[in-house]
Each structure stands twice: as structure tokens, then as C-alpha cells.
Write a protein that holds these residues in place. Structure first.
Motif, PDB file in Angstrom:
ATOM      1  N   UNK A  93      -0.199  36.190  49.414  1.00  0.00           N
ATOM      2  CA  UNK A  93      -0.383  34.961  50.189  1.00  0.00           C
ATOM      3  C   UNK A  93       0.761  34.773  51.182  1.00  0.00           C
ATOM      4  N   UNK A  94       1.984  35.111  50.779  1.00  0.00           N
ATOM      5  CA  UNK A  94       3.119  35.022  51.699  1.00  0.00           C
ATOM      6  C   UNK A  94       2.930  35.980  52.868  1.00  0.00           C
ATOM      7  N   UNK A  95       2.430  37.182  52.590  1.00  0.00           N
ATOM      8  CA  UNK A  95       2.148  38.143  53.650  1.00  0.00           C
ATOM      9  C   UNK A  95       1.041  37.629  54.573  1.00  0.00           C
ATOM     10  N   UNK A  96       0.018  37.020  53.994  1.00  0.00           N
ATOM     11  CA  UNK A  96      -1.065  36.449  54.795  1.00  0.00           C
ATOM     12  C   UNK A  96      -0.516  35.363  55.727  1.00  0.00           C
ATOM     13  N   UNK A  97       0.295  34.472  55.174  1.00  0.00           N
ATOM     14  CA  UNK A  97       0.857  33.379  55.972  1.00  0.00           C
ATOM     15  C   UNK A  97       1.814  33.921  57.023  1.00  0.00           C
ATOM     16  N   UNK A  98       2.681  34.850  56.633  1.00  0.00           N
ATOM     17  CA  UNK A  98       3.623  35.434  57.585  1.00  0.00           C
ATOM     18  C   UNK A  98       2.940  36.178  58.713  1.00  0.00           C
TER      19      UNK A  98
END
Length: 182
Positions: A93-98
Motif C-alpha cells: 500500500x505504501x508503494x501504491x501511494x508513493x
């Protein structure tokens, strides 16, 4: 060649690892050329959810380009959320947001901050330190929209605290102002 190998896999027994490697390489190739539609079709053709999960995760771990990373993180979150550990879920999810934040930035800025795509809060701090105020405004707006109801290891309050910290530093003067006396 990939399609021929895929057909061969339907006709003859192929070891699971070889099948995963074949589909992973095919998926990475399709993502590299930017064909998201065929990538999605490929993932939908795979009948075994375990193989599909392995292919998607291994492809994401290969650190493909920005659009491919965003696509894979979105796909994994949408289709395999329950199958992922909490740590892996937060990482994806952090990768998606980033990656979403990076896609909203001007193209020249994307290259400089791509290595931080899996750490959006650090990316925001780097933008602040580099005085990229316009990019910070875009990034903060995007982060506020994406974090609504999400659990990714940081919150809107963390973003606000980071902004307050750097606003305070911007107003910190290293010398004293002397009064002019008449």
C-alpha cells in the motif's frame, strides 16, 4: 514466444516454478512496453490464485518502472489483500501511494524521487528539504486523498507534523535582529 510457451503449458505438464517464471517474464515484458490491458488479461487467464499471487509479488519485487509498480501494487491490493501478511500489505500500500504521488509530480521530478516510491513520507520530506514547494503542495493533496481510511504505517497527522517541523525550521533565523535606535 510467450504465447507459444503458454499454449505448450496447457498441452503438457510444466513444473509450477517454470510456469511462474514464464508468466512473470511475460508480465514484466508487457508492463515494460506499457500494455496494461494485456497485463491484466494475462493475470485473469491464470486459473490458480496461488500462482497468480506469486507472479504478481515476484514481478513487483523486480522493481519495474513507475507505472508497472503502481499497476502491480493496485492489482495485489485489489485481488489478494486477505492473502498478504500485515507487513507485506502495508509495504504494498505504501508503494501504491508513493507511486501515485510520483505520477502526479512533473516528469522531471519523478526520476529524482523514484527510489523513494515505497516510502512516501520520506519522499515528502525530501521534497521539503529540496525546496520543491509546488511539488510538495501536489504531493500533500494527493496523500490526503489517498490516506482517507487507509492504514499504511503513517497518517495524515504524520504529514501535518512533518510540514509543521519544516515550517518551523524555515522561520528559524541563525542570527539576532538588531533594533535600529534613533
Amino acid at each position: 514466444d510467450y504465447e507459444l510457451c503458454e499454449e505448450w503449458g496447457h498441452l503438457y505438464p510444466v513444473p509450477r516454478e517454470d510456469l511462474i517464471n514464464l508468466h512473470r517474464e511475460q508480465l514484466l515484458h508487457l508492463l515494460e512496453v506499457g500494455d496494461m490491458e494485456k497485463s491484466l488479461q494475462l493475470l485473469q487467464r491464470i486459473e490458480d490464485p496461488g500462482i497468480c499471487l506469486a507472479i504478481s509479488e515476484q514481478s513487483l519485487d523486480q522493481h519495474p518502472n513507475l507505472a508497472a509498480s503502481h499497476f502491480l501494487a493496485d492489482y495485489l491490493t485489489a485481488h489478494f489483500y486477505a492473502n498478504l501478511t500485515t507487513a507485506r500489505r502495508n509495504e504494498i500500500q505504501a508503494l501504491y501511494i508513493g507511486s501515485k504521488v510520483l505520477l502526479t509530480l512533473p516528469e522531471l521530478s519523478r526520476v529524482n524521487y523514484f527510489h523513494l516510491s515505497s516510502r512516501p513520507l520520506l519522499m515528502l520530506e525530501q521534497l521539503l528539504m529540496n525546496m520543491k514547494v509546488d511539488c510538495v503542495a501536489i504531493a500533500v493533496q494527493t496523500l490526503h486523498q489517498l490516506l482517507a481510511g487507509q492504514e499504511v504505517g503513517f497518517t495524515v497527522e504524520d504529514i501535518d507534523n512533518l510540514l509543521a517541523k519544516y515550517a518551523e525550521k524555515a522561520l528559524n533565523f541563525p542570527f539576532t535582529l538588531k533594533e535600529k535606535r534613533s
